[in-house]
Design a protein around this motif. Structure first.
Motif, PDB file in Angstrom:
ATOM      1  N   GLY A 135     -14.358   2.090  26.761  1.00  0.00           N
ATOM      2  CA  GLY A 135     -12.972   2.344  26.406  1.00  0.00           C
ATOM      3  C   GLY A 135     -12.096   2.820  27.541  1.00  0.00           C
ATOM      4  O   GLY A 135     -10.918   3.113  27.319  1.00  0.00           O
ATOM      5  N   TYR A 136     -12.627   2.907  28.759  1.00  0.00           N
ATOM      6  CA  TYR A 136     -11.842   3.365  29.902  1.00  0.00           C
ATOM      7  C   TYR A 136     -11.353   2.179  30.731  1.00  0.00           C
ATOM      8  O   TYR A 136     -12.042   1.168  30.868  1.00  0.00           O
ATOM      9  CB  TYR A 136     -12.664   4.278  30.808  1.00  0.00           C
ATOM     10  N   LYS A 137     -10.177   2.326  31.314  1.00  0.00           N
ATOM     11  CA  LYS A 137      -9.649   1.343  32.249  1.00  0.00           C
ATOM     12  C   LYS A 137      -9.834   1.891  33.662  1.00  0.00           C
ATOM     13  O   LYS A 137      -9.379   2.993  33.985  1.00  0.00           O
ATOM     14  CB  LYS A 137      -8.170   1.088  31.984  1.00  0.00           C
ATOM     15  N   VAL A 138     -10.494   1.138  34.509  1.00  0.00           N
ATOM     16  CA  VAL A 138     -10.712   1.561  35.894  1.00  0.00           C
ATOM     17  C   VAL A 138      -9.429   1.350  36.696  1.00  0.00           C
ATOM     18  O   VAL A 138      -8.818   0.282  36.657  1.00  0.00           O
ATOM     19  CB  VAL A 138     -11.878   0.778  36.531  1.00  0.00           C
ATOM     20  N   VAL A 139      -9.013   2.386  37.403  1.00  0.00           N
ATOM     21  CA  VAL A 139      -7.809   2.335  38.224  1.00  0.00           C
ATOM     22  C   VAL A 139      -8.223   2.511  39.678  1.00  0.00           C
ATOM     23  O   VAL A 139      -8.749   3.556  40.060  1.00  0.00           O
ATOM     24  CB  VAL A 139      -6.814   3.441  37.818  1.00  0.00           C
ATOM     25  N   ASN A 140      -8.000   1.479  40.473  1.00  0.00           N
ATOM     26  CA  ASN A 140      -8.372   1.515  41.883  1.00  0.00           C
ATOM     27  C   ASN A 140      -7.256   2.106  42.732  1.00  0.00           C
ATOM     28  O   ASN A 140      -6.091   2.144  42.315  1.00  0.00           O
ATOM     29  CB  ASN A 140      -8.721   0.111  42.360  1.00  0.00           C
TER      30      ASN A 140
END
Length: 413
Positions: A135-140
């Protein structure tokens, strides 16, 4: 913060440099059944790479080079560190040491690994990274060299929820209004050039920064390598900021907050101060929560502050006390006076001192449990400073796991 404050005090031959306890009184403390704060359920979008900012925020690549820290409360911070290679994730975590049922002070402060971002499992200080929960969105990072993710002109309200930040967060000069970071992980990688959340908001407007159900845990590096978030406070304040922590887990840093005004910390946990990369741990000289030059108000309540613990094993981090002057450290700058400072219902353990008060008027320290320290639970003021206590009551000695005893901690004279 690196380079701020005195070196860790040591006793002179034949006498203490700082005050010794005047005596011990008896306090009958009823210990209730264990209270373990539970995590929220995972919600949000499926994990994806390269998330975008909320409305009003910008994820543009920085046009300038890596930034050094601003100067909260009159301080001057060090330049950024050099980069180091990233490391690979580890496997599934093993179970940490179980705590006694009385290790939350009757539910006044959280158990270990009971707060932070939803879905984060118990981890070791040495784990290369945390797995990305469902459920997490990875933010680079916006900038691959500095490892920063940029939040520039954030007018109004910005909500960042269920994000896994693979960089440190830079809150720019034009960011005013409200920034809510919830149910998220902030994990600056090796080579990051600044603290986990660098607040650089200017004085032209106010910023309300709210962290709720957040895990701040920079990724480790090896001996002799550098990554600034590991050895600096996780968050700093600013002249027009109001900062709130609630159920925030802070590990692998030099401290929780370089915050001296309009700061509230509740139901939060500080542990595993990171010195594994330092050939000389005393080079850090941080404080767990450090209102350096602050004027208040600062409120700390229902929190577990044990920077020197290896939370996975339940044992001390070797030489922890050389890097952390005190779990709670107050110091004046240019005659500043800290007022409206309150610490209550918290566990304070494993700094060189628990409380090291060199500055403050009418400090209120009540209903806390002081665990082991290298020197004393409380001390710090000598002939060169003046500290007064508006209230000092029901502060008792505790074990390394947070279990209260019946021994009172004397008020510093």
């Amino acid at each position: 913060m690196t380079g701020l404050g005195p070196t860790t005090p040591e006793p002179q031959p034949g006498r203490r440099k700082f005050l010794l306890p005047a005596g011990l009184a008896v306090l009958v403390l009823a210990v209730a059944v264990a209270f373990v704060l539970t995590r929220g359920k995972d919600t949000g979008d499926p994990a994806a790479t390269g998330g975008t900012a909320s409305p009003g925020a910008t994820e543009a690549v920085a046009t300038s080079g890596p930034r050094s820290s601003p100067a909260p409360s009159g301080s001057v911070l060090p330049p950024p560190s050099a980069s180091t290679p990233a490391k690979e994730p580890t496997g599934a975590p093993s179970a940490p040491k179980a705590l006694p049922v009385t290790a939350t002070g009757g539910g006044r402060y959280p158990a270990r690994f009971a707060v932070g971002a939803p879905g984060v499992q118990p981890y070791k200080q040495s784990d290369a990274s945390l797995p990305v929960p469902k459920g997490y969105k990875v933010v680079n990072p916006s900038n691959k060299d500095s490892k920063e993710w940029d939040l520039y002109d954030c007018k109004g309200t910005v909500n960042l929820d269920h994000r896994y930040f693979k960089g440190f967060i830079y809150i720019g000069t034009g960011c005013h209004g409200t920034v809510n970071i919830t149910n998220s992980i902030i994990a600056p990688p090796p080579g990051s050039t600044n603290r986990a959340i660098l607040v650089n908001t200017d004085g032209s407007g106010e910023l309300q920064l709210n962290l709720t159900n957040v895990t701040i845990r920079p990724e480790p590096v090896g001996l002799g390598e550098k990554s600034v978030p590991l050895n600096d406070h996780a968050v700093n304040d600013c002249a027009t900021c109001t900062i709130t922590f609630n159920r925030v887990d802070v590990a692998n840093t030099g401290g929780m907050c370089l915050c001296g005004a309009r700061t509230t910390i509740r139901n939060s946990w500080l542990h595993d101060n990171y010195i594994a990369n330092l050939t000389d741990p005393a080079a850090a000289h941080t404080g767990g929560i450090f209102p350096y030059g602050g004027t208040g108000p600062v409120t700390i309540e229902n929190s577990r502050l044990e920077p020197g613990i290896d939370a996975h094993t339940g044992k001390e981090v070797k030489n922890y006390w050389k890097a952390i002057t005190a779990v709670l450290f107050t110091q004046s700058v240019d005659g500043s006076v800290l007022r409206n400072y309150s610490v209550r219902n918290s566990f304070i353990s494993l700094g060189a001192y628990g409380l090291y008060a060199q500055n403050g008027a009418d400090l209120r320290i009540t209903d806390n449990v002081f665990g082991p320290t290298h020197w004393d639970a409380a001390g710090g003021c000598d002939s060169n400073c003046s500290v007064t206590f508006g209230e000092w009551s029901n502060n008792v000695v505790g074990t390394i796991d947070g279990v209260p005893t019946k021994k009172q901690v004397p008020k510093p004279n």
